[in-house]
Scaffold this motif. Structure first.
Motif, mmCIF file in Angstrom:
data_model
loop_
_atom_site.group_PDB
_atom_site.id
_atom_site.type_symbol
_atom_site.label_atom_id
_atom_site.label_comp_id
_atom_site.label_asym_id
_atom_site.label_seq_id
_atom_site.Cartn_x
_atom_site.Cartn_y
_atom_site.Cartn_z
ATOM 1 N N ASP A 1 12.870 44.448 28.419
ATOM 2 C CA ASP A 1 13.225 44.588 29.830
ATOM 3 C C ASP A 1 14.738 44.461 29.970
ATOM 4 O O ASP A 1 15.250 43.387 30.304
ATOM 5 C CB ASP A 1 12.494 43.519 30.644
ATOM 6 C CG ASP A 1 12.673 43.684 32.134
ATOM 7 O OD1 ASP A 1 13.516 44.503 32.571
ATOM 8 O OD2 ASP A 1 11.979 42.968 32.887
ATOM 9 N N GLY B 1 16.813 45.468 32.195
ATOM 10 C CA GLY B 1 17.281 45.084 33.531
ATOM 11 C C GLY B 1 17.285 43.579 33.715
ATOM 12 O O GLY B 1 18.273 42.995 34.189
ATOM 13 N N MET C 1 15.413 53.283 27.035
ATOM 14 C CA MET C 1 16.341 53.233 28.165
ATOM 15 C C MET C 1 17.273 54.445 28.143
ATOM 16 O O MET C 1 17.765 54.845 27.109
ATOM 17 C CB MET C 1 17.161 51.937 28.104
ATOM 18 C CG MET C 1 18.189 51.813 29.207
ATOM 19 S SD MET C 1 19.112 50.248 29.150
ATOM 20 C CE MET C 1 19.988 50.427 27.605
ATOM 21 N N ARG C 2 17.501 54.969 29.319
ATOM 22 C CA ARG C 2 18.472 56.051 29.511
ATOM 23 C C ARG C 2 19.798 55.444 29.979
ATOM 24 O O ARG C 2 19.812 54.367 30.566
ATOM 25 C CB ARG C 2 17.982 57.024 30.590
ATOM 26 C CG ARG C 2 16.710 57.746 30.246
ATOM 27 C CD ARG C 2 16.214 58.521 31.473
ATOM 28 N NE ARG C 2 14.980 59.218 31.195
ATOM 29 C CZ ARG C 2 14.916 60.492 30.846
ATOM 30 N NH1 ARG C 2 16.020 61.203 30.736
ATOM 31 N NH2 ARG C 2 13.760 61.060 30.602
ATOM 32 N N SER D 1 21.545 56.419 32.500
ATOM 33 C CA SER D 1 21.484 56.284 33.959
ATOM 34 C C SER D 1 20.752 55.000 34.362
ATOM 35 O O SER D 1 21.109 54.368 35.365
ATOM 36 C CB SER D 1 20.811 57.506 34.589
ATOM 37 O OG SER D 1 19.523 57.703 34.054
ATOM 38 N N GLU D 2 19.763 54.595 33.588
ATOM 39 C CA GLU D 2 19.065 53.338 33.878
ATOM 40 C C GLU D 2 19.986 52.152 33.622
ATOM 41 O O GLU D 2 19.995 51.194 34.405
ATOM 42 C CB GLU D 2 17.795 53.227 33.031
ATOM 43 C CG GLU D 2 16.744 54.245 33.413
ATOM 44 C CD GLU D 2 15.583 54.300 32.436
ATOM 45 O OE1 GLU D 2 14.455 54.487 32.920
ATOM 46 O OE2 GLU D 2 15.796 54.173 31.210
ATOM 47 N N SER E 1 22.176 51.739 36.557
ATOM 48 C CA SER E 1 21.419 51.140 37.675
ATOM 49 C C SER E 1 21.212 49.649 37.470
ATOM 50 O O SER E 1 21.328 48.861 38.418
ATOM 51 C CB SER E 1 20.054 51.811 37.830
ATOM 52 O OG SER E 1 20.204 53.134 38.234
ATOM 53 N N TYR E 2 20.884 49.251 36.242
ATOM 54 C CA TYR E 2 20.689 47.826 35.957
ATOM 55 C C TYR E 2 21.974 47.047 36.213
ATOM 56 O O TYR E 2 21.947 45.953 36.777
ATOM 57 C CB TYR E 2 20.250 47.609 34.507
ATOM 58 C CG TYR E 2 18.918 48.219 34.140
ATOM 59 C CD1 TYR E 2 17.869 48.304 35.045
ATOM 60 C CD2 TYR E 2 18.709 48.708 32.857
ATOM 61 C CE1 TYR E 2 16.654 48.863 34.683
ATOM 62 C CE2 TYR E 2 17.497 49.267 32.486
ATOM 63 C CZ TYR E 2 16.473 49.339 33.404
ATOM 64 O OH TYR E 2 15.276 49.888 33.043
ATOM 65 N N ASP F 1 22.271 61.829 30.412
ATOM 66 C CA ASP F 1 21.385 60.964 29.617
ATOM 67 C C ASP F 1 21.141 61.510 28.213
ATOM 68 O O ASP F 1 20.824 60.761 27.303
ATOM 69 C CB ASP F 1 20.040 60.764 30.308
ATOM 70 C CG ASP F 1 20.121 59.817 31.492
ATOM 71 O OD1 ASP F 1 21.041 58.975 31.532
ATOM 72 O OD2 ASP F 1 19.264 59.923 32.384
#
Length: 177
Positions: A32, A34, A113-114, A116-117, A120-121, A159
């Motif tokens: 995880d 994030g 995970m990308r 872009s993710e 965001s995180y 990505d």
């Protein structure tokens, strides 16, 4: 004076915060990411830094981390083939004693995970970028580096062309006017 700790961040209770937290070659393997980034933010001083060095990201050319068993490297396997097909090939040709159903189950895991993710995180964690470098490992191959850098500027393709990341993060400071 330096103090180095090797702890599980998800269960680590801190009695003091740190000036610098470093995570190297791990973020793409953490279940995880994030939560890991948010917890990292809680562990640094208000003027502290977090340094993340990681890659290859899953959707980049060799992000499936499976090139060791390929006779010819095939880029973007994670995009071109489904997960089950790649893992079946891994099992049949490279790791017959280590069958798995998904990338997260491989020893060391892959969270897919990308880039872009990751962005965001970071944005949702209250951190800001002091420095962000994309694909620094490609600089020794200038033609490839510039080719990839061109495509990282195109949002729908980014990505697939961000292989590795060097990032230094700080806590976002609210301005009081």
């Amino acid at each position: 004076k330096c103090e180095f700790l090797n702890q599980d961040i998800s269960s680590y209770n801190v009695d003091k915060k740190f000036d610098v937290l470093i995570s190297t070659e791990a973020l793409e393997h953490i279940d995880d990411p994030g939560s890991f980034i948010r917890k990292s933010s809680e562990l640094i001083n208000d003027d502290g830094s977090i340094i993340f060095i990681f890659g290859d990201l899953f959707h980049s050319p060799f992000g499936d981390h499976c090139n060791g068993f390929m006779k010819f490297p095939i880029p973007w396997k994670g995009v071109l083939f489904n997960e089950r097909a790649i893992l079946q090939l891994r099992e049949e040709c490279f790791r017959p004693s280590d069958p798995v159903e998904k990338f997260q189950d491989i020893e060391g895991g892959l969270n897919k995970m990308r880039f872009s993710e990751f962005i965001s995180y970071v944005e949702s964690s209250g951190l800001t970028f002091k420095q962000l470098e994309i694909n620094p490992n490609l600089k020794k191959y200038p033609l490839i580096y510039h080719f990839f850098q061109f495509f990282t500027k195109i949002p729908p393709l980014r990505d697939y062309f961000v292989m590795s990341v060097y990032a230094e993060l700080n806590k976002a400071h609210k301005s009081y006017e």
